[in-house]
Scaffold this motif. Structure first.
Motif, mmCIF file in Angstrom:
data_model
loop_
_atom_site.group_PDB
_atom_site.id
_atom_site.type_symbol
_atom_site.label_atom_id
_atom_site.label_comp_id
_atom_site.label_asym_id
_atom_site.label_seq_id
_atom_site.Cartn_x
_atom_site.Cartn_y
_atom_site.Cartn_z
ATOM 1 N N LEU A 5 0.839 -1.199 0.000
ATOM 2 C CA LEU A 5 0.000 0.000 0.000
ATOM 3 C C LEU A 5 0.873 1.248 0.000
ATOM 4 O O LEU A 5 0.503 2.255 -0.586
ATOM 5 C CB LEU A 5 -1.017 -0.016 1.151
ATOM 6 N N GLN A 9 0.945 4.275 -2.843
ATOM 7 C CA GLN A 9 0.909 5.703 -2.479
ATOM 8 C C GLN A 9 2.054 6.459 -3.158
ATOM 9 O O GLN A 9 1.859 7.540 -3.702
ATOM 10 C CB GLN A 9 1.020 5.882 -0.953
ATOM 11 N N LYS A 51 -6.931 10.777 -0.854
ATOM 12 C CA LYS A 51 -6.744 9.356 -0.536
ATOM 13 C C LYS A 51 -8.083 8.649 -0.273
ATOM 14 O O LYS A 51 -8.276 7.507 -0.705
ATOM 15 C CB LYS A 51 -5.832 9.248 0.694
ATOM 16 N N GLU A 52 -9.002 9.324 0.413
ATOM 17 C CA GLU A 52 -10.279 8.693 0.757
ATOM 18 C C GLU A 52 -11.062 8.307 -0.504
ATOM 19 O O GLU A 52 -11.724 7.271 -0.547
ATOM 20 C CB GLU A 52 -11.166 9.638 1.590
ATOM 21 N N ASP A 55 -9.120 5.238 -2.082
ATOM 22 C CA ASP A 55 -9.328 4.039 -1.251
ATOM 23 C C ASP A 55 -10.749 3.501 -1.425
ATOM 24 O O ASP A 55 -10.957 2.276 -1.430
ATOM 25 C CB ASP A 55 -9.082 4.352 0.234
ATOM 26 N N CYS A 58 -12.024 0.642 -3.867
ATOM 27 C CA CYS A 58 -11.977 -0.778 -3.479
ATOM 28 C C CYS A 58 -13.336 -1.294 -2.991
ATOM 29 O O CYS A 58 -13.526 -2.510 -2.895
ATOM 30 C CB CYS A 58 -10.929 -0.998 -2.393
ATOM 31 N N GLN A 59 -14.252 -0.389 -2.675
ATOM 32 C CA GLN A 59 -15.598 -0.787 -2.221
ATOM 33 C C GLN A 59 -16.565 -0.979 -3.385
ATOM 34 O O GLN A 59 -17.692 -1.449 -3.195
ATOM 35 C CB GLN A 59 -16.159 0.243 -1.221
ATOM 36 N N CYS A 110 -7.027 -4.306 -5.414
ATOM 37 C CA CYS A 110 -6.986 -4.057 -3.970
ATOM 38 C C CYS A 110 -6.643 -5.347 -3.237
ATOM 39 O O CYS A 110 -6.936 -6.448 -3.704
ATOM 40 C CB CYS A 110 -8.333 -3.536 -3.489
ATOM 41 N N TYR A 115 -8.717 -3.164 3.180
ATOM 42 C CA TYR A 115 -8.726 -3.457 1.739
ATOM 43 C C TYR A 115 -8.521 -2.168 0.942
ATOM 44 O O TYR A 115 -9.445 -1.370 0.798
ATOM 45 C CB TYR A 115 -10.065 -4.115 1.423
ATOM 46 N N VAL A 116 -7.279 -1.955 0.466
ATOM 47 C CA VAL A 116 -6.899 -0.699 -0.194
ATOM 48 C C VAL A 116 -6.166 -0.986 -1.508
ATOM 49 O O VAL A 116 -5.706 -2.110 -1.726
ATOM 50 C CB VAL A 116 -6.007 0.162 0.735
ATOM 51 N N PRO A 117 -6.019 0.027 -2.396
ATOM 52 C CA PRO A 117 -5.359 -0.186 -3.686
ATOM 53 C C PRO A 117 -3.879 -0.562 -3.542
ATOM 54 O O PRO A 117 -3.159 0.029 -2.732
ATOM 55 C CB PRO A 117 -5.481 1.173 -4.391
#
Ligand code: PAX
Length: 124
Positions: A5, A9, A51-52, A55, A58-59, A110, A115-117
């Motif tokens: 992660l 970034q 970032k939000e 991120d 991923c949802q 992700c 669970y993030v990119p």
């Protein structure tokens, strides 16, 4: 894994800069973000969004990645991007890039408990 992660970034996130027509952006940023060590990374996309927002991609629903894995997700909205592509004349260690400023939906892979990119798959 944990460090993936941070790699995402470093390689893909640049919320501070707005999309501009700065021809030097890629030459400066590819170097500053350590993508010109050992080889010139041929292609890399920077995302100019908080970032939000990134991120949260991923949802979105799972889709198949280019490599056949099922852990990709496509942003519902277009995001501000700078796409960097190595020029034909570019020779390591003088990595030279052309910048394209785009507003496109992104596809990222992700991973993780949070669970993030971790990988930039494509823009569409
Ligand atoms: P990466 O090495 O491909 O992936 P990138 O996204 O910055 O790096 P480590 O442990 O680091 O090796 N991972 C996955 N990779 C691919 N597909 C899936 N589903 C997946 N799930 C997890 C970073 C880490 O993500 C892991 C993978 O194992 C890595 O773990 O792209 C080549 C590079 O160019 C960028 C994207 C890639 O760099 P290509 O052509 O092989 O897909 N890139 C590419 C880009 O920035 N913009 C673009 O438009 C394109 C086409």
């Amino acid at each position: 894994r944990f460090w993936r992660l941070h790699k995402f970034q470093r390689q893909h996130m640049d919320p501070e800069h707005l999309t501009t027509n700065n021809t030097q952006y890629c030459n400066l940023m590819m170097k500053a973000r350590n993508m010109t060590k050992g080889i010139c990374k041929p292609v890399n996309t920077f995302i100019h969004e908080p970032k939000e927002i990134v991120d949260a991609v991923c949802q979105e629903a799972n889709i198949t990645c280019k490599n056949g894995q099922p852990n990709c997700h496509q942003s519902s909205l277009p995001l501000n991007l700078t796409h960097c592509r190595q020029t034909g004349a570019s020779k390591y260690p003088n990595c030279q890039y052309r910048a394209s400023y785009l507003t496109k939906q992104i596809i990222v892979a992700c991973e993780g408990k949070v669970y993030v990119p971790v990988h930039f798959d494509a823009y569409v």
